[in-house]
Design a protein around this motif. Structure first.
Motif, PDB file in Angstrom:
ATOM      1  N   MET A  30      36.067  45.502  45.511  1.00  0.00           N
ATOM      2  CA  MET A  30      37.253  45.229  44.712  1.00  0.00           C
ATOM      3  C   MET A  30      38.064  46.519  44.578  1.00  0.00           C
ATOM      4  SD  MET A  30      35.501  42.995  41.682  1.00  0.00           S
ATOM      5  CE  MET A  30      36.937  42.155  41.062  1.00  0.00           C
ATOM      6  N   SER A  31      39.309  46.369  44.171  1.00  0.00           N
ATOM      7  CA  SER A  31      40.132  47.536  43.881  1.00  0.00           C
ATOM      8  C   SER A  31      39.823  48.020  42.463  1.00  0.00           C
ATOM      9  CB  SER A  31      41.616  47.173  43.979  1.00  0.00           C
ATOM     10  OG  SER A  31      41.947  46.245  42.956  1.00  0.00           O
ATOM     11  N   ASN A  32      40.261  49.238  42.143  1.00  0.00           N
ATOM     12  CA  ASN A  32      40.074  49.735  40.777  1.00  0.00           C
ATOM     13  C   ASN A  32      40.725  48.805  39.768  1.00  0.00           C
ATOM     14  OD1 ASN A  32      38.797  51.879  41.967  1.00  0.00           O
ATOM     15  ND2 ASN A  32      40.240  53.437  41.283  1.00  0.00           N
ATOM     16  N   SER A  33      41.934  48.344  40.075  1.00  0.00           N
ATOM     17  CA  SER A  33      42.603  47.439  39.128  1.00  0.00           C
ATOM     18  C   SER A  33      41.886  46.095  39.063  1.00  0.00           C
ATOM     19  CB  SER A  33      44.077  47.255  39.507  1.00  0.00           C
ATOM     20  OG  SER A  33      44.187  46.674  40.786  1.00  0.00           O
ATOM     21  N   GLY A  34      41.284  45.674  40.163  1.00  0.00           N
ATOM     22  CA  GLY A  34      40.501  44.443  40.155  1.00  0.00           C
ATOM     23  C   GLY A  34      39.285  44.563  39.256  1.00  0.00           C
ATOM     24  N   ILE A  35      38.661  45.735  39.258  1.00  0.00           N
ATOM     25  CA  ILE A  35      37.515  45.979  38.379  1.00  0.00           C
ATOM     26  C   ILE A  35      37.964  45.928  36.929  1.00  0.00           C
ATOM     27  CG2 ILE A  35      35.849  47.742  37.626  1.00  0.00           C
ATOM     28  CD1 ILE A  35      35.072  46.389  40.242  1.00  0.00           C
ATOM     29  N   ARG A  36      39.110  46.554  36.640  1.00  0.00           N
ATOM     30  CA  ARG A  36      39.623  46.583  35.265  1.00  0.00           C
ATOM     31  C   ARG A  36      39.846  45.179  34.707  1.00  0.00           C
ATOM     32  NH1 ARG A  36      43.686  49.812  36.737  1.00  0.00           N
ATOM     33  NH2 ARG A  36      42.954  51.924  36.781  1.00  0.00           N
ATOM     34  N   THR A  37      40.280  44.258  35.553  1.00  0.00           N
ATOM     35  CA  THR A  37      40.621  42.913  35.076  1.00  0.00           C
ATOM     36  C   THR A  37      39.564  41.868  35.423  1.00  0.00           C
ATOM     37  OG1 THR A  37      41.881  42.438  37.095  1.00  0.00           O
ATOM     38  CG2 THR A  37      43.092  43.419  35.230  1.00  0.00           C
TER      39      THR A  37
END
Length: 106
Positions: free
Chosen positions: A63-70
């Protein structure tokens, strides 16, 4: 799997819809796996001590960093709290390490 579908279809197609059943079962397993991933990410970000896993470390799982965040929300955090029998870490301002991790997502 395909051979099993063929055999089931040959046995009694009118009474049994093996392909749609197999798709439904696969979809259910996928949803269960996605839920487990969200709970694991919540654990890594909210429950590990002394600090959370870096976004980039968790993003290495695909996942992307932003994907992990959300990827998780209050429901997943509550599930992990219930499983562990303890509350999540207290939120704090991001450390320099976390801030640089966040900047690399841009």
């Amino acid at each position: 799997m395909i051979h099993n579908l063929e055999a089931a279809a040959d046995a009694d197609w009118e009474e049994n819809e093996p392909l749609l059943t197999a798709i439904g079962i696969a979809r259910y397993r996928k949803e269960q796996a996605e839920g487990e991933i969200r709970r694991l990410i919540a654990y890594g970000r909210e429950f590990t001590r002394p600090r959370p896993y870096k976004l980039s470390d968790l993003a290495a799982a695909g996942m992307s960093n932003s994907g992990i965040r959300t990827a998780y929300g209050p429901g997943e955090v509550a599930d992990v709290e219930q499983t562990l029998g303890r509350a999540a870490r207290e939120r704090r301002a991001p450390s320099t390490d976390e801030a640089s991790d966040t900047d690399s997502a841009s």
